[in-house]
Design an enzyme around this catalytic site. Sequence first.
Site, PDB file in Angstrom:
ATOM      1  N   ASP A  90      41.250  36.490  41.816  1.00  0.00           N
ATOM      2  CA  ASP A  90      40.550  37.645  42.383  1.00  0.00           C
ATOM      3  C   ASP A  90      39.488  38.157  41.418  1.00  0.00           C
ATOM      4  OD1 ASP A  90      39.880  39.415  44.312  1.00  0.00           O
ATOM      5  OD2 ASP A  90      41.793  40.456  44.392  1.00  0.00           O
ATOM      6  N   CYS A  91      38.514  37.303  41.161  1.00  0.00           N
ATOM      7  CA  CYS A  91      37.575  37.525  40.066  1.00  0.00           C
ATOM      8  C   CYS A  91      36.653  38.719  40.258  1.00  0.00           C
ATOM      9  CB  CYS A  91      36.736  36.260  39.843  1.00  0.00           C
ATOM     10  SG  CYS A  91      35.790  35.711  41.285  1.00  0.00           S
TER      11      CYS A  91
END
EC number: 3.2.1.-
Length: 620
Positions: A280-281
């Site tokens: 979940d950058c």
Amino acid sequence: MRSRRAKVVAIAAAAAAVGTTAVAVAAPASAATACNVTYSIVGSWPGGFQGNIVIKNTGDAWTSWSLTFAFANGQTISQSWSGKATQSGANVTFVNEAWNGSVANGGTVNPGFIGSWNGTNGIPTAFAVNGVACNGTTPTSSVPTSSVVTSRPPTSSVVTSRPPTSSVVTSRPPTSSVVTSRPPTSAVVTGTGGPKVDNPYAGATGYVNPEWKAKAESVSGGSRVSNTPTAVWLDRIAAIEGTSNSSSNGAMGLRDHLDAALAQGAGYAQFVIYDLPGRDCSALASNGELGVDELPRYKAEYIDPIAAIQSDAKYRNLRIINVIEIDSLPNLITNTNVAKCATMKSNGGYVNGIAYALQKLGAIPNVYNYIDAAHHGWIGWDTNFGPTADLMYQTAVASGSVNNVTGFITNTANYSALTEPYFTINTSVNGTSVRQAKWVDWNQYVDELTFAQAFRSRLVQSGFNSNIGMLIDTSRNGWGNCTATSAAPCAAGGAARPTAASTSTDVNTFVNQSRVDRRIHAGNWCNQAGAGMGERPKAAPASGIDAYVWVKPPGESDGSSTLIENNEGKGFDRMCDPTYTGNERNGNSMTGSLPGAPISGAWFSTQFAQLMANAYPPLS
């Protein structure tokens, strides 16, 4: 679900032709070890080819296996899956992985590989398993060569032991290497529990997670929905075996859930595979435990143990449905301006991690993989729509076969309305398209159903099988009667669910008064005030849709509304803060988030009560 079929010819006639197959059948099964081996070339290009091997046990059960054969023309293997390949000169040895060593009488294993050749690509003529020769005759039937891949796939689509350092390819791959059909159900690879089906939700009862059921029933009125099938999130390594920390998700491990599903007599069980390195950058609330460079750990400590458990023969009659890595691949298309996302694009961690998961899990006969495909409010614009589909195809090819992918899921853990009943993307207001409204913002879609159906068509165009299915997460997109709070108003345009189209001639007013999605901005995603439970899970509800599902269990938080220290790697994202005035990704709008929220995955009873109150269709 393999649609690539290889042309079958006699061993004596085997040469460099694409699509050749050799079959070796063991001596009578009275021997302790006996086998039937089918070797196929399923794709070939100048200097390279893809091979497929089916090993069938026709004797006593194996606890491990080792296949040996020799190449006659100097071919070499550069990559393998569902079996570890080593080569010494012409001699090749495949040994089992940790998760597929046990093979009962009549069972099969299916290793594959990428190889190179020069001049002639002859078929091996002798095979042995565990030192016992597999001897026999070769079938002479054939199938059309048009089903065989004849062009070389993009180099970047091959999984290697070392992730690429360049950015991933997002352009559409050559159509000559695309498989556009999917075999009929009768032709699909079968396990001991029967043939793999086209839609795993059809005709099957879903597993009810007893931990979620207990939490739901702890809230007044929760028994109305507590027997609804929901997915189990494997969001860290510890979740595989189970953890005593019940603040996030629960204490039961993967095997516990599978055993419980068998005890319930369930037909399918759903799991979210969610622990990529650099996860979940573009957000903070759901950051994970693995750093951006921990792909080897992801493979060895996360995917391999999951595959080992899911491949246990005791679960063979249970359809195991995996939702693969939420929010990952779309981030590589839309959010590379975020440093962490740029890193995950350049180091190949997302593509190679997901490809590895698809390869390992897709090899299990009763497992079905659905890749997360974001939602219309994320990739519904032309600039994102096609590139995302092409990147997903590239990732599937990197897994060894597009047949490792059953389908895709949209709206996971999100709130986008299933349908907007009072306007469509083609509606005009006083001569102005609704696409120009601030809410729509030039998107090509206004709801999830039309988006999912259109994205499915684009995925097939990219190269996926023509009967892939889509899932839509409807756990929190019902949007019944919205109840505002002082900290989190429902949205401009009124608190109640509209009952008819607006009569306004101003396009912004029309859309805001007509839309059933009551969020302040379509980019808001955290614990939304006024949201309600949506359509209850059902199979085959619309064309191209395998099911409406509750993958995000209602009542599990999206993220904490204030900073909460924890040991799960989950940070504080201001998009979960009801006092935050927003950023460019949500039009600098208020977040619309509920106050008092715990960390992502933890139980949030206030939200659960709201979701029941605002459910649409209403709860009885």
